[in-house]
Design an enzyme around this catalytic site. Structure first.
Site, mmCIF file in Angstrom:
data_model
loop_
_atom_site.group_PDB
_atom_site.id
_atom_site.type_symbol
_atom_site.label_atom_id
_atom_site.label_comp_id
_atom_site.label_asym_id
_atom_site.label_seq_id
_atom_site.Cartn_x
_atom_site.Cartn_y
_atom_site.Cartn_z
ATOM 1 N N GLU A 31 47.349 26.692 58.998
ATOM 2 C CA GLU A 31 46.438 26.287 59.933
ATOM 3 C C GLU A 31 47.024 26.169 61.284
ATOM 4 O O GLU A 31 47.729 25.402 61.634
ATOM 5 C CB GLU A 31 45.425 24.909 59.462
ATOM 6 C CG GLU A 31 44.353 24.670 60.408
ATOM 7 C CD GLU A 31 43.786 23.187 60.114
ATOM 8 O OE1 GLU A 31 42.705 22.903 60.518
ATOM 9 O OE2 GLU A 31 44.463 22.547 59.125
ATOM 10 N N GLU B 272 36.430 17.350 65.640
ATOM 11 C CA GLU B 272 36.752 16.330 64.539
ATOM 12 C C GLU B 272 36.553 15.036 65.206
ATOM 13 O O GLU B 272 37.472 14.503 65.679
ATOM 14 C CB GLU B 272 38.333 16.527 64.160
ATOM 15 C CG GLU B 272 38.603 17.808 63.642
ATOM 16 C CD GLU B 272 40.020 18.004 63.179
ATOM 17 O OE1 GLU B 272 40.221 18.606 61.903
ATOM 18 O OE2 GLU B 272 40.933 17.419 63.755
#
Length: 387
Positions: A164, A247
Site C-alpha cells: 500500500e 482516515e
C-alpha cells in the site's frame, strides 16, 4: 376525478367564467407536471450511512463510506464530483488504526470495481497515471487526508494487496504513519517524509507532506517508481486501485473531497493506448548499466527502436533512486527535475531509425545506503522494455 374535455369550438370563442377556471386549472397542472419532470431528471445528492455503502459518480468512480474501524455512525453526502462527511460519531485511540476510510476510487476494491476500469494493470505497461484531488479540511478533528495506491504481484480484484502506497497530504492531531520514518524523497517536484512498515496484513510506504496541501495534480507512477526503487514492489506487479479520502480518528464532520480525477494510460500513454507521436506502443528497448563507488557513479544507457517507423525527436525519461543526482553527461542533452531525468537527442542524433540505437551516459553522485537503478523508462511517453 373525471377528465375535463374542451372542444376546439369551445376554445374558438371567449371562454365563460367556468371555462376560464378550467383552463387555469389545466395550466397549473401542466406547470406542476413540467416541474416534477425537471426535478426527477436532476441528480440529487445521495446520503450514505450504511457501514460499507457505495455508489458510483460520473459513471467511472466509486464512492464508499468504508466505516471499517468502528461501530459508531458515519454518514457521507455524495455529490457528482466527490463527497463530504456529514456525521462522524465516536473516536478511537490515536496510537491505533483509524475509524474508517471514506473515499472515492478508480479500480477494484474488495471485488467492487469501478465502471469501465482498465485496472488491474501491470506496472511496466503503464505509461502514465495522471490524477488530481481537491480537499476540504476542518480543524476540530484528528485525521489524515490520504491517497491510497495499491500494488500486488497478481491482478487481484479482491482481498488485501501486498503493498500500500499512502500519500498524506494533511495530518491533524497526534497521529503518524505505520512503521517509522526512513528518510525523505523528492517526488513530483516536492519533498516528502518517507515512512515504511507493515500493518500485519500488507507492507506500507507513506509519503508525508511537511505541511497541508489542499489540492494537487500529479502522476501516480512517480510514487510507484519510487516504491519500486526502494524494493517494496516490482515492475511486473499490478496496480489495482487509486483511492483518495480521509482516515479520521476523532470527529471528521465537514471533511470532504471537492473533486477527484484519475486515469491510467497503458501502452502508448494518453489516449487509451494510442501511439504517441514519433513512436509506437512498446516499440523501444533500453539497456542501462552503472559503475559505482562510494559517493559517485557513472551510467550508460542505450535506446533501441524496436518498431517499424523512425522515432524523430526522441526523449527518454526515468526516475533516479532517492539520493542520486546527475553532475554531467555526454552524447545527449540531459536535464533533471527532482528525481526525474530526461535525455534528448540533438541534431542528427535526434532520429532513431527502425532497429537502430542511440547511446548516452552521465556521471552522478549518491548518498545513503544501497545503490540502485531506475525501474522504468519511457520514450516519448511509451514504456520501454528494460533489457
Amino acid at each position: 376525478m373525471e377528465a375535463v374535455k374542451l372542444s376546439a369550438s369551445s376554445l374558438s370563442r371567449p371562454p365563460s367564467r367556468t371555462h376560464a377556471a378550467l383552463l387555469a386549472l389545466l395550466l397549473v397542472a401542466g406547470v406542476l407536471t413540467a416541474l416534477a419532470g425537471t426535478a426527477t431528471s436532476a441528480r440529487a445528492d445521495e446520503q450514505i450511512c450504511d457501514r460499507y455503502g457505495t455508489t458510483t459518480v460520473q459513471g467511472r468512480y466509486v464512492v464508499q463510506n468504508n466505516r471499517w474501524g468502528t461501530a459508531a455512525t458515519q454518514c457521507i453526502n455524495v455529490t457528482d464530483s466527490g463527497f463530504r462527511i456529514t456525521q462522524a460519531d465516536g473516536s478511537v485511540p490515536t496510537n491505533g488504526a483509524p475509524k474508517s476510510y471514506p473515499s472515492i476510487y478508480v479500480g477494484c476494491h474488495y471485488a467492487n470495481c469501478s465502471p469501465g476500469t482498465n485496472l488491474p494493470a501491470r506496472v511496466d505497461s503503464i505509461s502514465s497515471a495522471p490524477t488530481g484531488i481537491s480537499y476540504n479540511y476542518v480543524s476540530n478533528a484528528v485525521y489524515n487526508a490520504s491517497y491510497d495506491i495499491w500494488l500486488d504481484p497478481e491482478p487481484r480484484t479482491n482481498g488485501v494487496n501486498r503493498t500500500e502506497i499512502m500519500i498524506w497530504l494533511n495530518r491533524v492531531g497526534p497521529i503518524q504513519p505505520i512503521g517509522s520514518q526512513t528518510g525523505t524523497a523528492n517526488v513530483g517536484g516536492r519533498t516528502w517524509e518517507v515512512w515504511t512498515g507493515s500493518n500485519g496484513a500488507n507492507n506500507v510506504i507513506s509519503f508525508v507532506a511537511p505541511s497541508a496541501i489542499a489540492s494537487l495534480n500529479f502522476d501516480v507512477m512517480d510514487f510507484v517508481d519510487e516504491t519500486v526503487n526502494r524494493g517494496m514492489a516490482q515492475r511486473s506487479w499490478y496496480l489495482t486501485s487509486i483511492q483518495a479520502g480521509f482516515e479520521p480518528w476523532e470527529g471528521g464532520a465537514g471533511l470532504g473531497v471537492n473533486s477527484f480525477s484519475a486515469a491510467v494510460n497503458t501502452g502508448g500513454g494518453s489516449g487509451g493506448g494510442n501511439p504517441q507521436p514519433g513512436g509506437q506502443p512498446g516499440s523501444c528497448e533500453v539497456t542501462y548499466g552503472t559503475n559505482s563507488w562510494p559517493g559517485g557513479f557513472t551510467a550508460d544507457a542505450t535506446v533501441r527502436n524496436t518498431g517499424s517507423a523512425p522515432i524523430d525527436g526522441w526523449e527518454l525519461s526515468f526516475a533516479l533512486p532517492d539520493g542520486q543526482s546527475v553532475t554531467n553527461s555526454w552524447n545527449a542533452s540531459v536535464t533533471t527535475g527532482g528525481n526525474t531525468v530526461t535525455a534528448r537527442g540533438t541534431g542528427p542524433e535526434a532520429v532513431i531509425a527502425p532497429g537502430a540505437t542511440r547511446s548516452f551516459g552521465f556521471q552522478g553522485t549518491y548518498s545513503g545506503g544501497t545503490f540502485g537503478e531506475p525501474a522504468r523508462f519511457t520514450l516519448n511517453g511509451t514504456v520501454c522494455t528494460l533489457k
